[in-house]
Write an enzyme that holds these catalytic residues in place. Structure first.
Site, PDB file in Angstrom:
ATOM      1  CE  LYS A  57       2.083  61.030  -0.859  1.00 49.15           C
ATOM      2  NZ  LYS A  57       1.180  61.745  -1.786  1.00 49.15           N
ATOM      3  CG  HIS A 106       5.378  61.356   1.531  1.00 46.58           C
ATOM      4  ND1 HIS A 106       5.799  60.236   0.852  1.00 46.58           N
ATOM      5  CD2 HIS A 106       5.524  62.398   0.669  1.00 46.58           C
ATOM      6  CE1 HIS A 106       6.177  60.576  -0.370  1.00 46.58           C
ATOM      7  NE2 HIS A 106       6.018  61.884  -0.507  1.00 46.58           N
TER       8      HIS A 106
END
Length: 243
Positions: free
Chosen positions: A138, A134
């Site tokens: 995140k 990600h």
């Protein structure tokens, strides 16, 4: 009459896009766009919201979910960070309140299909690891999608994986383990969301990979969840149950 929806976490990238999507949908009316300084419970009461789409942070998603259910709205949770014990508690609360809810580790229909295909493959391949990646904003790891995938695989595979007498020369080199499945988390610029489920067998490997390259891929899943949650009287964990 349109269904009244609150978007919680409306100032984030996902929240902005979710507001735009729901506002342009004939079935829904976005009655409030909330951020961290707003009072979620009071907003539900003031707007008579039927659904709250939560796109906030891992450190507050459980409390938000409790607030939504206890104030009589239906939660559509797209925030990762809930652990199994918390999901169990929310499931019990929805049963008591006879109210529907959805926890979606991933709203992408392609990602859901990836998880379903991996679950099927695990019936034939017991050796499997998950690599998820990600963007660097995140901050929780592993992703909710990876955790859910591991749970689905663990429930479906027919024999345990081999126990290897490995010694980690660097702690954590083999990743984390969830339901006896190793998960490796990447956080890099240039990534949005990516997951590979890699199976191994004698003389072969099988890779099932999904890449999200634009947040628009999550919007059909948010719409689907908002449409389906009104007809539920229980909490559903995973969008695959609605397809």
């Amino acid at each position: 009459m349109r269904t009244r929806v609150i978007v919680n976490g409306a100032n984030g990238k996902m929240g902005i896009l979710a507001c735009e999507t729901l506002e342009n949908h004939e079935q829904f009316e976005v009655v409030a766009k909330l951020s961290r300084q707003d009072n979620l419970g009071q907003s539900i009461l003031d707007t008579k919201a039927q659904i709250v789409v939560d796109l906030t942070r891992a450190d507050c998603v459980y409390e938000n979910s409790l607030t939504i259910i206890n104030h009589g709205a239906r939660p559509v949770i797209g925030t990762s960070g809930l652990v199994e014990t918390q999901i169990d508690e929310l499931t019990k609360l929805c049963e008591i309140k006879q109210i529907g809810g959805i926890i979606a580790p991933n709203f992408s229909l392609g990602a859901i299909l990836m998880m379903m295909l991996a679950t099927k493959a695990s019936e034939y391949f017991s050796e499997v690891e998950i690599i998820e990646g990600h963007h660097q904003q995140k901050l929780d790891a592993p992703s909710g999608t990876a955790l859910k995938t591991a749970e689905m695989i663990a429930a479906a595979r027919k024999k345990p994986k081999n126990k290897l007498p490995l010694k980690e020369l660097t702690p954590g080199a083999r990743g984390g383990s969830h339901h006896d499945i190793n998960i490796h988390s990447l956080r890099l610029p240039g990534l949005l969301a990516r997951q590979e489920v890699l199976f191994g067998n004698i003389g072969e490997t099988l890779s099932i990979t999904h890449n999200s390259i634009d947040r628009h891929c999550f919007m059909p899943g948010i719409v689907l969840a908002c449409q389906k949650v009104l007809n539920l009287t229980n909490l559903v964990y995973g969008l695959e149950h609605l397809l």
